[in-house]
Design an enzyme around this catalytic site. Structure first.
Site, mmCIF file in Angstrom:
data_model
loop_
_atom_site.group_PDB
_atom_site.id
_atom_site.type_symbol
_atom_site.label_atom_id
_atom_site.label_comp_id
_atom_site.label_asym_id
_atom_site.label_seq_id
_atom_site.Cartn_x
_atom_site.Cartn_y
_atom_site.Cartn_z
ATOM 1 N N ASP A 142 0.721 -1.176 0.200
ATOM 2 C CA ASP A 142 -0.147 -0.051 -0.060
ATOM 3 C C ASP A 142 0.839 1.262 0.152
ATOM 4 O O ASP A 142 0.382 2.144 0.203
ATOM 5 C CB ASP A 142 -1.081 -0.042 1.342
ATOM 6 C CG ASP A 142 -0.193 0.006 2.665
ATOM 7 O OD1 ASP A 142 0.966 0.031 2.378
ATOM 8 O OD2 ASP A 142 -0.942 0.047 3.532
ATOM 9 N N ASP B 138 20.266 34.449 -10.848
ATOM 10 C CA ASP B 138 18.919 34.980 -10.146
ATOM 11 C C ASP B 138 19.268 35.966 -9.207
ATOM 12 O O ASP B 138 20.397 35.916 -8.629
ATOM 13 C CB ASP B 138 18.478 33.436 -9.409
ATOM 14 C CG ASP B 138 17.362 33.718 -8.500
ATOM 15 O OD1 ASP B 138 16.219 33.471 -9.083
ATOM 16 O OD2 ASP B 138 17.509 34.115 -7.405
ATOM 17 N N LYS C 116 15.457 37.945 -13.310
ATOM 18 C CA LYS C 116 14.360 37.122 -14.127
ATOM 19 C C LYS C 116 13.156 37.407 -13.655
ATOM 20 O O LYS C 116 13.074 37.718 -12.359
ATOM 21 C CB LYS C 116 14.886 35.883 -14.045
ATOM 22 C CG LYS C 116 14.637 34.875 -13.021
ATOM 23 C CD LYS C 116 14.982 33.430 -12.922
ATOM 24 C CE LYS C 116 14.908 32.936 -11.599
ATOM 25 N NZ LYS C 116 15.580 31.582 -11.402
ATOM 26 N N ARG D 131 9.602 35.081 -13.058
ATOM 27 C CA ARG D 131 9.070 33.950 -13.217
ATOM 28 C C ARG D 131 7.489 33.981 -12.735
ATOM 29 O O ARG D 131 7.282 34.311 -11.877
ATOM 30 C CB ARG D 131 9.529 32.843 -12.170
ATOM 31 C CG ARG D 131 9.284 31.508 -12.466
ATOM 32 C CD ARG D 131 9.540 30.657 -11.306
ATOM 33 N NE ARG D 131 11.057 30.339 -11.244
ATOM 34 C CZ ARG D 131 11.564 29.270 -11.867
ATOM 35 N NH1 ARG D 131 10.796 28.438 -12.595
ATOM 36 N NH2 ARG D 131 12.750 28.714 -11.778
#
Ligand code: R5P
Length: 298
Positions: free
Chosen positions: A34, A168, A192, A194
């Protein structure tokens, strides 16, 4: 000291143990049909300093639960101290709330580790220097930057035509630390945007003077889009050679293909995350953080 590994990166745990000069203790690790897991430490840990190595890379939730079970097992079995060595920490980019109504997911993860039994935490190149503040146990934060500095010197010692690049804006501090290790080299930062929902990125601006050889350094590569978009933007501003360095090869989606097909000459990453053969590509080189981790544990 006793060192155990979860199932996410046993080769790294083996290397750390070898550097420490002790055998890797074994874990009975069973997954039921499981999907539930049962772990059992197969070594006596009474009064010992126990180290559990388990990066919480994808599958993040599964690896996180396994880590917590191992921490609990060590504490219950009488360990004196239990250090969670988490070379890559999942959820670290969710260290604060971006939009009202969200969970502060990393704080939940930290609480899980602490309540499960961790009395110390060791991380590598955490996404933000503020992350240790979320912990109430001792945090050791180490960096792979010395490995990258060494590689940079293998490429060139003439830095007049080279620059370090952070793809970044959040990585500026990382680049400043690397500059201290490398020497007299300029740096450039890429701003940048995003889309928080789709993850698509666009380069908004390049700050600084792009030189012919660009060493692009980031904490992690996930989709590879940050790197690919940065290379295009740097190329448009005169960059010719692109050497990519990132500590954590998360490599989701089509990142390996994107990186191989990009203008990158080489892509250096570390073994904080185990890279399956199907995600390896020609331009890739993996450096090991085992010695760095071992020295801060001993
Ligand atoms: C950003 O916050 C990080 O430092 C990396 O730039 C980013 O996580 C890389 O993600 P991707 O490879 O998906 O563009």
């Amino acid at each position: 000291m006793k060192i155990f590994s979860g199932s996410s990166n046993e080769p790294l745990a083996q290397k750390i143990a070898a550097q420490l000069g002790i055998p890797l203790s074994t874990v009975e690790n069973h997954v039921f049909p499981d999907g539930e897991r049962r772990v059992k430490l197969q070594d006596d840990v009474v009064g010992e300093d126990v180290v559990i190595v388990q990066p919480t890379c994808p599958p993040v939730d599964t690896n996180q639960i396994e880590l917590c079970f191992l921490l609990d097992a060590a504490r219950r079995s009488g360990a004196r101290q239990v250090t969670a060595v988490v070379p890559y920490l999942g959820y670290q980019r969710q260290d604060h709330i971006f939009r009202e109504g969200e969970a502060r997911s990393l704080e939940v993860i930290v609480k899980m580790m602490e309540t499960s039994g961790a009395s110390g935490f060791l991380g590598v190149d955490l996404h933000s220097i503020k992350i240790p503040e979320l912990f109430s146990i001792g945090v050791t934060h180490i960096s792979a930057l010395p490995l990258f500095a060494e590689k940079i010197h293998e490429f060139t010692d003439d830095f007049s035509q080279a620059c370090l690049v952070t793809p970044d804006m959040g990585g500026i501090r990382r680049i400043e630390l690397l500059k201290d290790l490398v020497g007299d080299i300029d740096f450039v930062s890429v701003e940048k945007d995003r889309d928080i929902v789709t993850g698509e990125i666009q380069v908004a601006k390049v700050h600084g003077t792009v030189k012919k050889t660009c060493f692009i350094v980031d904490d992690m590569i996930s989709s590879g889009k940050t790197i690919a978009e940065s290379i295009s933007a740097l190329s448009a501003q005169g960059g010719k050679r692109f050497i990519v360095m990132a500590t954590h090869p998360v490599f989701s989606d089509k990142a390996p293909k994107l990186l191989q097909d990009s203008g990158a000459e080489r892509v250096f990453v570390t073994d904080t995350i185990q890279i399956p053969d199907k995600k390896r590509f020609q331009k890739l080189e993996v450096l090991s953080v085992a010695q760095l981790i071992a020295s801060s544990l001993s």
